[in-house]
Each structure stands twice: as structure tokens, then as C-alpha cells.
Design a protein around this motif. Structure first.
Motif, short mmCIF file in Angstrom:
data_model
loop_
_atom_site.label_atom_id
_atom_site.label_comp_id
_atom_site.label_asym_id
_atom_site.label_seq_id
_atom_site.Cartn_x
_atom_site.Cartn_y
_atom_site.Cartn_z
N VAL A 265 0.86 -1.19 0.00
CA VAL A 265 0.00 0.00 0.00
C VAL A 265 0.89 1.24 0.00
N ALA A 266 0.50 2.23 -0.79
CA ALA A 266 1.28 3.47 -0.88
C ALA A 266 1.59 4.01 0.51
N ASP A 267 2.84 4.34 0.73
CA ASP A 267 3.30 4.81 2.05
C ASP A 267 3.04 6.31 2.18
N VAL A 268 1.77 6.66 2.28
CA VAL A 268 1.37 8.08 2.31
C VAL A 268 1.82 8.75 3.60
N ALA A 269 1.88 8.00 4.68
CA ALA A 269 2.25 8.57 5.98
C ALA A 269 3.70 9.06 6.03
N VAL A 270 4.52 8.64 5.08
CA VAL A 270 5.89 9.15 5.04
C VAL A 270 5.91 10.63 4.66
N LEU A 271 4.87 11.04 3.96
CA LEU A 271 4.77 12.44 3.52
C LEU A 271 3.76 13.24 4.33
N VAL A 272 2.65 12.61 4.66
CA VAL A 272 1.57 13.29 5.39
C VAL A 272 1.64 12.85 6.85
N ALA A 416 -5.58 -7.70 3.94
CA ALA A 416 -4.67 -6.70 4.51
C ALA A 416 -5.32 -6.00 5.70
N GLY A 417 -6.62 -5.73 5.60
CA GLY A 417 -7.33 -5.09 6.70
C GLY A 417 -7.38 -5.95 7.94
N GLU A 418 -7.63 -7.25 7.76
CA GLU A 418 -7.63 -8.16 8.91
C GLU A 418 -6.21 -8.29 9.49
N ALA A 419 -5.22 -8.37 8.59
CA ALA A 419 -3.83 -8.51 9.05
C ALA A 419 -3.41 -7.31 9.89
N ALA A 420 -3.78 -6.10 9.43
CA ALA A 420 -3.43 -4.89 10.17
C ALA A 420 -4.08 -4.89 11.55
N ALA A 421 -5.37 -5.29 11.60
CA ALA A 421 -6.07 -5.33 12.89
C ALA A 421 -5.41 -6.33 13.84
N ARG A 422 -5.06 -7.50 13.32
CA ARG A 422 -4.40 -8.51 14.16
C ARG A 422 -3.05 -8.01 14.66
N LEU A 476 -13.29 -11.63 12.79
CA LEU A 476 -13.32 -11.27 14.21
C LEU A 476 -12.84 -9.84 14.44
N HIS A 477 -12.01 -9.33 13.53
CA HIS A 477 -11.53 -7.96 13.66
C HIS A 477 -11.05 -7.50 12.28
N TYR A 478 -11.12 -6.18 12.09
CA TYR A 478 -10.85 -5.66 10.75
C TYR A 478 -10.53 -4.17 10.84
N GLY A 479 -9.70 -3.70 9.91
CA GLY A 479 -9.42 -2.27 9.79
C GLY A 479 -9.21 -1.94 8.32
N ARG A 480 -9.38 -0.68 7.97
CA ARG A 480 -9.17 -0.28 6.57
C ARG A 480 -7.77 0.33 6.44
N VAL A 481 -6.97 -0.24 5.55
CA VAL A 481 -5.59 0.24 5.43
C VAL A 481 -5.12 0.38 3.98
N THR A 482 -5.97 0.04 3.01
CA THR A 482 -5.47 -0.08 1.63
C THR A 482 -5.71 1.15 0.76
N SER A 483 -6.28 2.21 1.32
CA SER A 483 -6.55 3.40 0.50
C SER A 483 -6.14 4.71 1.19
N PRO A 484 -4.90 4.84 1.64
CA PRO A 484 -4.51 6.07 2.35
C PRO A 484 -4.42 7.30 1.45
N LEU A 485 -4.36 7.09 0.13
CA LEU A 485 -4.37 8.25 -0.78
C LEU A 485 -5.75 8.88 -0.86
N ARG A 486 -6.77 8.10 -0.51
CA ARG A 486 -8.13 8.60 -0.74
C ARG A 486 -9.10 8.44 0.43
N ARG A 487 -8.62 7.87 1.56
CA ARG A 487 -9.47 7.78 2.75
C ARG A 487 -8.66 8.15 3.97
N TYR A 488 -9.17 9.09 4.76
CA TYR A 488 -8.40 9.58 5.89
C TYR A 488 -8.24 8.53 6.99
#
Length: 606
Positions: A265-272, A416-422, A476-488
Motif C-alpha cells: 500500500v502506498a506509504d502516504v504517511a511518510v509524507l503526510v 490486509a485489513g484483517e492482518a493490520a487489525a491482528r 473477528l476484527h478488521y481495519g481499513r488500510v489499503t486506501s490512504p491516498l483517498r481515505r483519511y
């Protein structure tokens, strides 16, 4: 206010701003009005203007006088009715006092009260006179404008006055003087219809962006510096960013290494970075707003140009490595800050390569993962999807094909969302988890009507700082992590994960809650705006294709009508039928008219 004892018969008094003659004074005062009617009133109901004698109200006629000369002499002074009567008319009589009272009521020469009349100076008089003339001129111009609106023949000078209507139609104001004075209902639909009729808006003007509080143009702050730091080199992997044709913001890619699936996933946090000007703007905008005619970006397009996967020779990424156990559940998770080399593919291109390595291996893993989620009661709903585009005011709608390549990407992103949450749970990282409570009863609908009904039973998702189930995903758990260019919210998740990996300070619980709260309301408005805009341009498409015919599937039956889903338009509509219809019945439809302002298309069964 006069006492009874000071008022005599034949005196001139004021009763509710009208002249009256005193006929008799007793416990009450008997007065005669201009129409000859006799009333018995209390002393506090009348004001003595002149003691009389006044034998008839008919004698209160206009009398000549030197108004301006008197005002010049008395300018700025406080005087009485008697003073003015004598100076303007040369006498103190019921007739002259009534004439002065009428001048006082005009409020042009005088201000104040009857007991203390303030004479305007010449400058004050001229200013008041000019203001009244201006108001009269404007009133006449306004009436002429309304006449042109009714006739549908506008002139250039009408543009400013029409702001009243456009502001109301865009929900920038709560009322419309134009609609009110034309005797029309004050609704945004009525305003929209009138603007279309007058030619101020054409059918392709999208009012929903402004109605939902968004701006067509965003001023972005300057870009910060691209941070430096250690990265794992994953450029040796074949990585593929798979998107719709024409996609301009590739923020995820997939590759496989042995039994590990990598989602980059694009590493947007390196800039923002948190609380930077770019971050604060992203928090306010919350997400990209995708419209048929334009995309309003959460981050400046330059960020995508720098960080979008596959847009440069190599790309900085946050990579999520996942292995599955024999059941298809996630077994191992690895997250690294990486550098990747990405090839871009459309879904159609990827579909043609699914039988070849490495995509065949990726597909096998994502299918196993999906099967496991289905076992855990993931929702199985699939509605037709279309892509709506507006080019040179021409609307084009394309039905998107159902492709395994699209399912592959969807499942990889969920993985990826489940992996991030875990990972967040295992490492006690404060993290924005996305949760969804299960429906009352789990169903597996197999047709469109069943899916349509079941969708209404699903509960809304929530963002929390504590992990919980996401029933729709079967997780059992989930997070959104695959669209940092377009979702805050995805960007927030990246900021937290990145800070943990680099052993840097992370956002606190309060900071996260603030960000979630601010963005949540905006995300809801974005969804509403996108839905309304897509419907608007589908209606425009039908207007541009008035002979449209197609199939509609009955998905709900009401008492007087049925709801049909038109797959080629991904459009829901009400249709009346003179015969009995059944759920999932396929109807041949023809468009029978469009009311763009009301957001309605009429169809008939053929």
C-alpha cells in the motif's frame, strides 16, 4: 395620552392612527369616525390632537403650507404639533394639525414622537429622500425582474438577483424571496426546476456537491519533505496494481512470495505526518469525492504522482505479508516499510493472466481466504456495478463485468485489513477498527430480490478503538488500510502502524477519537453526495437517450407499485403495473419521462 377632563366635545383625536371627532364625553368617550360610525371608547384609546371645535371630519382636507421653509428654520429642533402647525400653515386649527400629523407619519421631514417631534436637518432630509427613492426604484426593478422570470426572458442584469434562487437551490440559504413572491413552494426541487426552465442551469449541472457542503475547488498546502528511513527492498517481487480502466490513484498492489501473499500500500504517511497542514486538510475532507464529472481529491494530485504505486520506477510502500493456514484463515502477519516495483494492470488485463504465475497463485490464496470468510457467515451480496462518466456534457454508463480478477483484489484488500487489525491487537497499538454487528438472522440470498431485502437488515459499520467483529466480512476484527491516498481513516491507520514500526510516538486515544469523529460525519456526506450525483447523471443519461429500453428485475413489491433494479444502469426505480408481477421477474421497460429536479425517472412496461 389625554385625560377625560381635557377632552371636550368636537375635539380632534387620534384613534388607531385615524382621525376621529369627539361627540360626547362621559364615563367613556363617544367618537365619530370618517365613515360616520359612532364608537364608545376609553380615554386611553385616543390621543388628543386639537381641542376643536371640529364640526365635521370632512373638513380635514389638505391645506397649503411652507413645509421646507419651516423645516429649514426648525432644523434639528424638538417641537410640538402646535409649533409646526403655526409655522407651516400659519394657523393652529384641526385642519392644520391633521396636516402636520400626516407629515409626521410620513417620517420624511420629522422623526421622534408626537410629544417630542424631531425636525430633520436638510442633510438628513436629503439622505432619507434619496434612500426612499432608491428603495422605490429597486422595488420597481424587482417587480420588472419577477415579470421577466415569469415570462422566461431574462437580461444580463438579472444574474445577481438570481443568486437568491441558486443559493437556495444549493442549500446555502434557508428561503427564497423569488419563489415566495412568485407564489411557488419554497423547496429546493422547485428552485432546481425553475433554474432549469430559465436556462440558468443545464441538465448536467450537479447541485449535490454544493448541497452537501462541498466545494468544487480545493486549495492544497505545499507538500512537505518525503521522509527518509530504513526500507525493506521488495523490488525483486512481481507486484501488480490492478484497477478499473482509467484509474488515476493506484494505492495498492499485490505480489506473492512462496506461501506469503504481500499486499503493498502506498506509504502516504511518510509524507503526510500527523497535524501537518496536509494532514489537517485531509482530516477535514475525509476522503476522495468521486463524481461522474470530476474527482475532488482528499490529497493534492501531486501526492499521488509521487506515491501512487506503479507511477514511478519504484514506490515507497507499507507492505502487509500474510500466510494462511489449511482452512484459509490468516496464520502469520508481517508488516514492513518497503520499496516495491509495481506493474499496473486493468481488471480485464489481469483476468487474462489469472491462469499464469504469479497471478494464479495469488488467486488460489484469495479464494481460500474467501471460502473461510463465507464459512464464518460473511455477507454474500452482489449488485450490478456501473461506471458513470461525463465528457463534454455527454453521459456514458458502462456496466462493469463480474471478473475473478476483481474478486481477487477485493479479497486481498480485506486480507490486509484483517492482518493490520491482528497486528495492532498483538502489539497493543491504538488503532481505528472497523466493526459491524451481525444481523438478527444470517441469510444467504441467491437472487436480486433476496439480496435487496437482506441488505436492509444489515447493520451499519462503526469505527472504534477497541476490536470487535465485522459480521459482513466474516471476520473477528478488521481495519481499513489499503486506501490512504483517498481515505483519511486509512491514513490514520498507516500513521499509527508506521510510528510503531519506527519506534516513534503514536497518536493518543483522544487524538484518534477526535480524528475519527471529525471524519465520520464527512464520510457520510460523501457517500450521500456520490449516490445522489450518480442518480442525477443516470437521469441525465435517460434524458439524452429518450428512447431507452432495457430490462428491469422486480426486487420489491408494494401495494401500488413495484421497485425494479435495472442492471445495465445499476438504478432502482418505481414502476406501476396493471398486472400482477413476481419477485425477480424480468420486465421489459421503456423510459417514459424524467423529472430531473425531483430526481425521478418514469418507466412503463412494454
Amino acid at each position: 395620552m389625554s385625560a377625560v377632563t381635557s377632552i371636550k366635545s368636537n375635539a380632534l383625536v387620534l384613534y388607531k392612527s385615524y382621525p376621529a371627532r369627539v361627540v360626547k364625553v362621559d364615563v367613556k368617550i363617544e367618537i365619530e369616525l370618517s365613515d360616520g360610525k359612532i364608537l364608545s371608547v376609553r380615554d386611553k384609546d385616543v390621543i388628543l390632537l386639537h381641542p376643536g371645535p371640529l364640526t365635521s371630519l370632512s373638513k380635514l382636507m389638505d391645506v397649503p403650507g411652507e413645509i421646507e421653509a419651516a423645516c429649514e428654520v426648525l432644523a434639528g429642533e424638538i417641537v410640538t404639533l402646535k409649533d409646526l402647525s403655526e409655522l407651516i400653515y400659519g394657523s393652529y386649527s384641526p385642519e392644520s394639525v391633521w396636516a402636520v400629523y400626516k407629515l409626521f407619519q410620513e417620517n420624511l421631514y420629522f422623526t421622534g414622537s408626537l410629544d417630542a417631534i424631531q425636525v430633520r436637518t436638510k442633510e438628513e432630509y436629503e439622505k432619507e429622500k434619496a434612500m426612499r427613492l432608491s428603495k422605490k426604484t429597486e422595488a420597481l426593478a424587482w417587480q420588472a425582474f419577477l415579470g421577466r422570470v415569469k415570462a422566461g426572458h431574462l437580461v444580463d442584469e438579472d444574474v445577481l438577483r438570481l443568486r437568491d434562487l441558486t443559493d437556495f437551490a444549493c442549500k446555502k440559504s434557508s428561503s427564497s424571496r423569488i419563489l415566495k413572491e412568485l407564489g411557488l413552494s419554497e423547496s429546493i426541487e422547485q428552485a432546481h426546476a425553475l433554474l432549469l426552465k430559465l436556462g440558468i442551469w443545464d441538465s448536467t449541472f450537479n447541485p449535490y456537491v454544493l448541497r452537501n457542503g462541498f466545494s468544487w475547488d480545493v486549495i492544497y498546502p505545499p507538500l512537505g519533505e518525503l521522509g527518509v528511513g530504513p526500507r525493506k527492498d521488495l523490488t525483486y517481487l512481481e507486484a501488480f496494481a490492478i484497477d478499473d480502466e482509467g484509474n488515476t490513484d493506484p494505492d495498492d498492489a499485490i505480489s506473492i512470495e512462496g506461501d506469503m501473499l504481500w499486499i503493498h500500500v502506498a506509504d502516504v504517511a511518510v509524507l503526510v505526518v500527523p497535524d501537518s497542514p496536509m494532514d489537517l486538510l485531509a482530516k477535514k475532507l475525509a476522503a476522495n469525492l468521486y463524481l461522474p464529472e470530476k474527482t475532488i481529491h482528499m490529497l493534492p494530485p501531486k501526492v499521488t504522482e509521487i506515491l501512487g504505486l506503479g507511477l514511478q520506477e519504484t514506490s515507497p510502500a507499507l507492505s502487509f505479508g500474510v500466510t494462511l493456514d489449511s482452512s484459509g484463515a490468516i496464520e502469520k502477519v508481517e508488516i514492513v516499510i518497503s520499496t516495491v516495483k509495481v506493474t499496473r494492470l486493468t481488471y480485464t488485463q489481469a483476468q487474462a493472466l489469472l491462469g499464469q504465475s504469479p497471478l494464479s497463485g495469488i488467486l488460489a490464496m484469495t479464494k481460500r481466504y474467501r471460502q473461510n470468510r463465507v464459512i464464518h457467515q460473511a455477507s454474500q451480496i452482489a449488485f450490478p456495478e456501473v461506471k458513470i462518466k461525463v465528457v463534454d456534457k455527454k453521459v456514458d454508463i458502462k456496466l462493469l463485468p463480474e471478473l475473478d480478477s476483481k474478486d481477487l483484489v477485493t479479497d486481498a484488500m480485506i486480507m490486509a485489513g484483517e492482518a493490520a487489525a491482528r497486528f495492532a491487537i498483538d502489539n497493543k497499538i491504538l488503532f481505528p477498527y472497523v466493526t459491524q454487528s451481525p444481523p438478527e438472522n444470517y441469510e444467504i440470498p441467491t437472487d436480486l430480490a433476496g439480496m435487496f431485502a437482506y441488505r436492509r437488515k444489515l447493520r451499519p459499520s462503526e469505527v472504534k478503538l477497541s476490536p470487535d467483529v465485522h459480521s459482513g466480512m466474516g471476520l473477528l476484527h478488521y481495519g481499513r488500510v489499503t486506501s490512504p491516498l483517498r481515505r483519511y481513516l486509512d491514513l490514520i491507520a498507516h500513521q499509527q502502524l508506521r510510528a510503531f514500526l519506527l519506534n516513534q510516538p503514536m497518536l493518543s486515544e483522544q487524538e484518534l477519537m477526535n480524528r475519527i469523529g471529525v471524519s465520520a460525519a464527512t464520510v457520510g456526506l460523501i457517500a450521500t453526495c456520490e449516490r445522489q450525483s450518480n442518480r442525477h447523471f443516470t437521469l441525465v443519461y435517460l434524458m439524452q437517450n429518450p428512447n431507452w429500453r432495457g430490462k428491469g428485475i422486480v426486487v420489491e413489491i408494494r401495494e401500488r407499485y413495484c421497485i425494479v433494479l435495472i442492471p445495465t444502469l445499476a438504478f432502482e426505480a418505481r414502476v406501476t403495473s396493471s398486472r400482477h408481477v413476481s419477485l425477480n421477474e424480468e420486465l421489459d421497460l421503456k423510459v417514459n419521462g424524467v423529472d430531473l429536479a425531483e430526481g425521478i425517472a418514469h418507466f412503463r412496461i412494454v
